[in-house]
Scaffold this active site. Structure first.
Site, PDB file in Angstrom:
ATOM      1  N   HIS A 181      -8.570  -2.190  -5.864  1.00 32.95           N
ATOM      2  CA  HIS A 181      -7.300  -3.225  -5.820  1.00 32.95           C
ATOM      3  C   HIS A 181      -7.639  -4.121  -4.735  1.00 32.95           C
ATOM      4  O   HIS A 181      -7.632  -3.336  -3.508  1.00 32.95           O
ATOM      5  CB  HIS A 181      -6.138  -2.837  -6.331  1.00 32.95           C
ATOM      6  N   CYS A 224      -0.493  -4.415 -10.164  1.00 30.07           N
ATOM      7  CA  CYS A 224      -1.679  -4.409  -9.675  1.00 30.07           C
ATOM      8  C   CYS A 224      -2.425  -3.531 -10.306  1.00 30.07           C
ATOM      9  O   CYS A 224      -3.640  -3.386 -10.262  1.00 30.07           O
ATOM     10  CB  CYS A 224      -1.833  -4.167  -8.291  1.00 30.07           C
ATOM     11  N   ASN A 262      -5.010 -11.331  -3.238  1.00 33.56           N
ATOM     12  CA  ASN A 262      -4.703 -10.439  -4.200  1.00 33.56           C
ATOM     13  C   ASN A 262      -4.225 -11.097  -5.318  1.00 33.56           C
ATOM     14  O   ASN A 262      -3.221 -11.910  -5.340  1.00 33.56           O
ATOM     15  CB  ASN A 262      -3.292  -9.749  -3.748  1.00 33.56           C
TER      16      ASN A 262
HETATM   17  N1  ACO Z   1       2.446 -14.401   9.452  1.00 30.11           N
HETATM   18  C1  ACO Z   1       3.117 -14.071  10.700  1.00 30.11           C
HETATM   19  N2  ACO Z   1       3.944 -13.112  10.613  1.00 30.11           N
HETATM   20  C2  ACO Z   1       4.261 -12.466   9.537  1.00 30.11           C
HETATM   21  C3  ACO Z   1       3.890 -12.923   8.438  1.00 30.11           C
HETATM   22  C4  ACO Z   1       2.906 -14.240   8.372  1.00 30.11           C
HETATM   23  N3  ACO Z   1       2.240 -14.493   7.226  1.00 30.11           N
HETATM   24  N4  ACO Z   1       4.258 -12.074   7.380  1.00 30.11           N
HETATM   25  C5  ACO Z   1       5.259 -11.145   8.167  1.00 30.11           C
HETATM   26  N5  ACO Z   1       5.176 -11.577   9.353  1.00 30.11           N
HETATM   27  C6  ACO Z   1       5.886 -10.847  10.390  1.00 30.11           C
HETATM   28  C7  ACO Z   1       6.712 -10.062   9.994  1.00 30.11           C
HETATM   29  O1  ACO Z   1       7.965 -10.787   9.983  1.00 30.11           O
HETATM   30  C8  ACO Z   1       7.034  -8.959  11.358  1.00 30.11           C
HETATM   31  O2  ACO Z   1       7.661  -9.601  12.346  1.00 30.11           O
HETATM   32  P1  ACO Z   1       8.858  -8.691  13.138  1.00 30.11           P
HETATM   33  O3  ACO Z   1       7.963  -7.659  13.928  1.00 30.11           O
HETATM   34  O4  ACO Z   1       9.232  -9.766  14.169  1.00 30.11           O
HETATM   35  O5  ACO Z   1       9.861  -8.395  12.122  1.00 30.11           O
HETATM   36  C9  ACO Z   1       5.672  -8.755  11.540  1.00 30.11           C
HETATM   37  O6  ACO Z   1       4.889  -9.720  11.146  1.00 30.11           O
HETATM   38  C10 ACO Z   1       4.942  -7.659  11.053  1.00 30.11           C
HETATM   39  O7  ACO Z   1       5.272  -7.540   9.590  1.00 30.11           O
HETATM   40  P2  ACO Z   1       4.951  -6.230   8.698  1.00 30.11           P
HETATM   41  O8  ACO Z   1       5.484  -6.558   7.360  1.00 30.11           O
HETATM   42  O9  ACO Z   1       5.090  -4.915   9.392  1.00 30.11           O
HETATM   43  O10 ACO Z   1       3.278  -6.467   8.547  1.00 30.11           O
HETATM   44  P3  ACO Z   1       2.192  -5.656   7.989  1.00 30.11           P
HETATM   45  O11 ACO Z   1       1.317  -5.036   9.173  1.00 30.11           O
HETATM   46  O12 ACO Z   1       3.002  -4.512   7.435  1.00 30.11           O
HETATM   47  O13 ACO Z   1       1.562  -6.442   7.147  1.00 30.11           O
HETATM   48  C11 ACO Z   1       1.380  -6.674   4.834  1.00 30.11           C
HETATM   49  C12 ACO Z   1       2.309  -7.141   5.976  1.00 30.11           C
HETATM   50  C13 ACO Z   1       0.173  -7.476   4.658  1.00 30.11           C
HETATM   51  C14 ACO Z   1       2.384  -7.420   3.520  1.00 30.11           C
HETATM   52  C15 ACO Z   1       1.309  -5.345   4.599  1.00 30.11           C
HETATM   53  O14 ACO Z   1       2.437  -4.634   4.733  1.00 30.11           O
HETATM   54  C16 ACO Z   1       0.849  -4.869   3.064  1.00 30.11           C
HETATM   55  O15 ACO Z   1      -0.349  -5.361   2.792  1.00 30.11           O
HETATM   56  N6  ACO Z   1       1.629  -4.492   2.162  1.00 30.11           N
HETATM   57  C17 ACO Z   1       1.268  -3.795   1.219  1.00 30.11           C
HETATM   58  C18 ACO Z   1       1.018  -4.695   0.020  1.00 30.11           C
HETATM   59  C19 ACO Z   1       0.438  -4.122  -1.319  1.00 30.11           C
HETATM   60  O16 ACO Z   1      -0.445  -3.394  -1.588  1.00 30.11           O
HETATM   61  N7  ACO Z   1       1.282  -4.349  -2.489  1.00 30.11           N
HETATM   62  C20 ACO Z   1       0.984  -3.752  -3.601  1.00 30.11           C
HETATM   63  C21 ACO Z   1       0.373  -4.412  -4.482  1.00 30.11           C
HETATM   64  S1  ACO Z   1       1.147  -6.127  -4.981  1.00 30.11           S
HETATM   65  C22 ACO Z   1       1.862  -5.974  -6.665  1.00 30.11           C
HETATM   66  O17 ACO Z   1       1.697  -4.822  -7.143  1.00 30.11           O
HETATM   67  C23 ACO Z   1       2.116  -7.219  -7.207  1.00 30.11           C
END
Ligand code: ACO
Length: 328
Positions: free
Chosen positions: A252, A111, A282
């Site tokens: 980003h 990214c 993204n």
């Molecule tokens: N739909 C419903 N529930 C979901 C989904 C979905 N699509 N995906 C995950 N969940 C669930 C999980 O299983 C978890 O359930 P549990 O509590 O029963 O275990 C719950 O939702 C919470 O999951 P988290 O991963 O804690 O959710 P979070 O609020 O952290 O959001 C996300 C997830 C959106 C991925 C976030 O963590 C994020 O944005 N992370 C950073 C992404 C990023 O910046 N990446 C870097 C760039 S990408 C690159 O370089 C290629």
């Protein structure tokens, strides 16, 4: 003489996949995706490769400046989804566009790829190694997404943005400063396990779905919130900038909550923050140049505007660039 962006364009594929598409296939909901990420829809390229996303945007850059393909000296393709392991996607783009005088290479920083590429392209122009360089940020993320993994499939989209960098005679505009960072320890939290030389592809790696991107979302989120906000505040401090000096933060587009935290840390009001994650998700190396292109198309970037670009991604890699917009 500073390096300056003199053309900018983007391309996104026509096929739109709203959140409802995933509701019928995975245990997820439009509400979860919108509130946790800010994404409403994304585009997937149904046929073709990353170079096919780049070519239309690069052509448009040439048209904007009235240049022919022979006028380009160098092409940098920032991507984690190259057309092939080799030759480079830069070589493929060079062939497809007929950039017969250009050399070039691929750059892998996920990214943050576009920021790494912009900094590299600017350094080549400033040191007079080249006159004109195309910096392309592009990813066909759909080619490495596990359609059964709700935690990654919903996050990403396909798209490309391209800028042309040339010298400017005006010292008041152009790419002013950059802070780029990397911490390889982050490689445990966002990666593609197989397909490279560490784990060459085999029936077993494919059966185990190791050719797909894997992310520990929460761990990456915590690092991204701090990393992107800190580096954006750092570049402001280093250049004695206040919020009044900045017209646009172009971050980003990984998660609306990471973007909001960065803007708050910089003391910027929300109307100074470019956001299109709702429409594209993204697109990895594509997000920042796509944002710049849309801002430009919408007439929201004026000559001399202060702009900060900021990113965080796999590696970990992160950084920020400060520029004064130099297109009229
Ligand atoms: N739909 C419903 N529930 C979901 C989904 C979905 N699509 N995906 C995950 N969940 C669930 C999980 O299983 C978890 O359930 P549990 O509590 O029963 O275990 C719950 O939702 C919470 O999951 P988290 O991963 O804690 O959710 P979070 O609020 O952290 O959001 C996300 C997830 C959106 C991925 C976030 O963590 C994020 O944005 N992370 C950073 C992404 C990023 O910046 N990446 C870097 C760039 S990408 C690159 O370089 C290629």
């Amino acid at each position: 003489m500073p390096a300056n962006i003199t053309a900018v364009a983007h391309f996104v594929p026509p096929d739109v996949f709203p959140n409802s598409y995933f509701e019928s296939r995975l245990d997820t909901s439009d509400e979860w995706i919108r509130t946790r990420t800010g994404i409403k829809e994304r585009r997937f390229l149904l046929e073709g490769a990353t170079s096919d996303l780049i070519v239309p945007a690069a052509k448009e850059c040439l048209e904007q400046r009235g240049l022919t393909p022979e006028d380009i000296d160098c092409v940098i393709v920032c991507t984690v989804t190259p057309d092939n392991m080799f030759p480079s996607t830069a070589a493929t783009v060079q062939r497809k566009l007929g950039l017969t005088k250009a050399w070039g290479f691929d750059l892998s920083a996920a990214c943050s790829g576009f920021l790494y590429g912009l900094m590299t392209g600017a350094a080549l122009v400033e040191s007079k190694q080249v006159r004109r360089v195309l910096v392309c940020g592009a990813d066909k993320m759909s080619s490495i997404l596990n359609p059964d993994d709700r935690s990654t499939f919903i996050l990403f989209g396909d798209g490309a943005g391209v800028v042309l960098i040339e010298h400017s005679e005006d010292n008041n505009i152009g790419i002013k400063d950059s802070i780029l960072k990397m911490d390889g320890k982050g490689g445990d939290f966002l990666y593609m396990k197989s397909g490279g030389s560490a784990n060459p592809p085999s029936h077993e790696t494919v059966d185990n779905k190791e050719h797909y991107a894997v992310q520990d979302g929460q761990t990456v989120f915590k690092s991204a919130v701090v990393g992107m906000a800190d580096v954006s505040a750092e570049i402001m401090e280093k250049n004695n900038l206040t919020a009044d000096d900045i017209t646009w933060l172009v971050p980003h587009q990984a998660n609306l909550r990471i973007i909001d935290a960065t803007a708050r840390r910089m003391g910027l009001s929300p109307d100074k923050v470019m956001i299109n994650i709702d429409r594209y998700g993204n697109t990895t190396a594509g997000t920042i140049p796509i944002c710049l292109s849309e801002l430009w198309q919408q007439g929201k970037l004026k000559y001399g505007d202060g702009v900060i670009l900021a990113s965080f991604g796999a590696g970990y890699t992160w950084g920020s660039i400060y520029l004064r917009w130099g297109m009229k």
